[in-house]
Motif scaffolding. Sequence first.
Motif, PDB file in Angstrom:
ATOM      1  N   GLY A 174       0.817  -1.206   0.000  1.00  0.00           N
ATOM      2  CA  GLY A 174       0.000   0.000   0.000  1.00  0.00           C
ATOM      3  C   GLY A 174       0.847   1.250   0.000  1.00  0.00           C
ATOM      4  O   GLY A 174       2.063   1.195  -0.169  1.00  0.00           O
ATOM      5  N   GLY A 175       0.188   2.362   0.191  1.00  0.00           N
ATOM      6  CA  GLY A 175       0.908   3.619   0.209  1.00  0.00           C
ATOM      7  C   GLY A 175      -0.037   4.806   0.245  1.00  0.00           C
ATOM      8  O   GLY A 175      -1.258   4.661   0.252  1.00  0.00           O
ATOM      9  N   ARG A 176       0.614   5.957   0.251  1.00  0.00           N
ATOM     10  CA  ARG A 176      -0.100   7.225   0.340  1.00  0.00           C
ATOM     11  C   ARG A 176      -0.517   7.685  -1.058  1.00  0.00           C
ATOM     12  O   ARG A 176       0.178   7.411  -2.042  1.00  0.00           O
ATOM     13  CB  ARG A 176       0.863   8.223   1.002  1.00  0.00           C
ATOM     14  CG  ARG A 176       0.238   9.473   1.488  1.00  0.00           C
ATOM     15  CD  ARG A 176       1.098  10.204   2.509  1.00  0.00           C
ATOM     16  NE  ARG A 176       0.639   9.924   3.860  1.00  0.00           N
ATOM     17  CZ  ARG A 176      -0.561  10.237   4.326  1.00  0.00           C
ATOM     18  NH1 ARG A 176      -1.457  10.840   3.574  1.00  0.00           N
ATOM     19  NH2 ARG A 176      -0.884   9.947   5.568  1.00  0.00           N
ATOM     20  N   TYR A 177      -1.672   8.349  -1.148  1.00  0.00           N
ATOM     21  CA  TYR A 177      -2.161   8.842  -2.454  1.00  0.00           C
ATOM     22  C   TYR A 177      -2.808  10.207  -2.252  1.00  0.00           C
ATOM     23  O   TYR A 177      -4.011  10.360  -2.432  1.00  0.00           O
ATOM     24  CB  TYR A 177      -3.124   7.832  -3.095  1.00  0.00           C
ATOM     25  CG  TYR A 177      -4.197   7.290  -2.165  1.00  0.00           C
ATOM     26  CD1 TYR A 177      -5.355   8.022  -1.909  1.00  0.00           C
ATOM     27  CD2 TYR A 177      -4.039   6.070  -1.520  1.00  0.00           C
ATOM     28  CE1 TYR A 177      -6.330   7.544  -1.054  1.00  0.00           C
ATOM     29  CE2 TYR A 177      -5.009   5.583  -0.666  1.00  0.00           C
ATOM     30  CZ  TYR A 177      -6.153   6.322  -0.436  1.00  0.00           C
ATOM     31  OH  TYR A 177      -7.111   5.838   0.424  1.00  0.00           O
ATOM     32  N   ASP A 178      -1.966  11.194  -1.906  1.00  0.00           N
ATOM     33  CA  ASP A 178      -2.513  12.494  -1.496  1.00  0.00           C
ATOM     34  C   ASP A 178      -3.238  13.253  -2.609  1.00  0.00           C
ATOM     35  O   ASP A 178      -4.027  14.141  -2.323  1.00  0.00           O
ATOM     36  CB  ASP A 178      -1.399  13.349  -0.887  1.00  0.00           C
ATOM     37  CG  ASP A 178      -0.912  12.765   0.444  1.00  0.00           C
ATOM     38  OD1 ASP A 178      -1.678  12.000   1.065  1.00  0.00           O
ATOM     39  OD2 ASP A 178       0.222  13.065   0.848  1.00  0.00           O
ATOM     40  N   GLY A 179      -2.963  12.923  -3.877  1.00  0.00           N
ATOM     41  CA  GLY A 179      -3.597  13.693  -4.954  1.00  0.00           C
ATOM     42  C   GLY A 179      -4.858  13.055  -5.526  1.00  0.00           C
ATOM     43  O   GLY A 179      -5.533  13.639  -6.372  1.00  0.00           O
TER      44      GLY A 179
END
Length: 419
Positions: free
Chosen positions: A285-290
């Motif tokens: 997984g991971g971050r998806y700020d946009g």
Amino acid sequence: MATKYTLPRGTYDILPEDEYKWQFIIEKFRSIAARFNYYGITTPIFERVEIFERSVGDESDIVQKEMYTFTDRKGRKFALRPEGTAPVVRAYVENGMNASQQISKLFYYGPMFRYDRPQKGRYRQFYQFGIEYIGSDNPYVDAEVIAFGSLFFKELGLQNVRLEINSIGCKDCGREYDKALIDYFKPFYEELCSDCKKRMEINPKRLLDCKNPACKKIASKAPAMLDYLDKQCAGHFWEVQKYLKQMDIPFAVNPRIVRGLDYYNRTAFEFIYDKLGAQKAIAGGGRYDGLVKEFGGNDTPGIGFAGGFERLILTMEEQGCTFGKSSKTDIYCVSLGETANLEIAEIIMQLRKAGFIVAYDADKTSMKAQMKAADKSDAKFALILGENELKNKSVILRELKSGKQSEISQNKLIEYLSK
Ligand code: AMP
């Protein structure tokens, strides 16, 4: 002659002897989700194809090669979902969830579809569980999302699952890194596969994700993203690590984790079980700020992860996990003669209403066949209703292991068994 039909390649049936394993994992997942304060969400199995093109990325392997797409009767193009994050974010924006609450913590599970070469741990229809934490870019949240996965695998009884983390920075530091990657890969251009040649122009970070052995070898010495993080991204990554240490979650930094999807930024991570071989990532997984903004919502950060049931089950089987225990039969019912065959129906219903697990085979009529089946079953007791018992308004209860048996009055049966 009648045609025999077979499964589509890369799919499988979940048969009764395995189904309880799935239920065990789902129950554990829901239990952890409740403790971490997550709420369930279910989205459709197909979505407009643009949802994946715009989020996962036009040029990603998933969109280019692996999506099952179809056109409906009105000419609209849909895809069987290849992953869960984009649909959840679509639902989040569409349902105005960021207007009603600042933070949404969501979990889901269900089938995903990717056209890839099937192998151990890789299927065309596979099942994922996943969580999404939308509404905060606090590094504590990254650590908490990872902690969810870590506790989940621990409570399933797994050992030796490694956690690897990385930061892939933001768009700003990513540009510097892209330049460095292009400089590094340029001298090897002719040796790269045709996909990687394209990646060099479109998204150089994907050069690090190629499965082709020749490209992989070249990529192994490429510059690391971590050296190109700007101050904010480096600070964020440092904080995430501090929280993980505080939560006593072991991890290793692996600068090679890039994740194949376009929407990721900053923290990326994978849970790995090495013995699975080529398909050794259980979850990632991971971050998806946009992404929320890309889907027409306010600028809202998010982070999540997804894992595969199949790889989890393979790992659990390999480690001899018990998957809870499969439900054991309490009572195997045996009836002899027409009247008993009818009256046993009432006794069976009463027992089931009282919560007992009851087996009965109405097609077997002889005492011998029924007792043989009772012995072969995993039941604790055989309950026998014959002519004598009908007269006495009783039943015979036989403890199958010891062979001890006693006659019990029918109106005392539940009370007796409940002891
Ligand atoms: P991804 O969405 O590619 O990051 O995958 C997340 C997790 O889903 C992986 O770690 C696997 O456990 C699982 N997964 C992905 N693709 C497949 C597949 N084709 N078959 C089985 N499991 C998969």
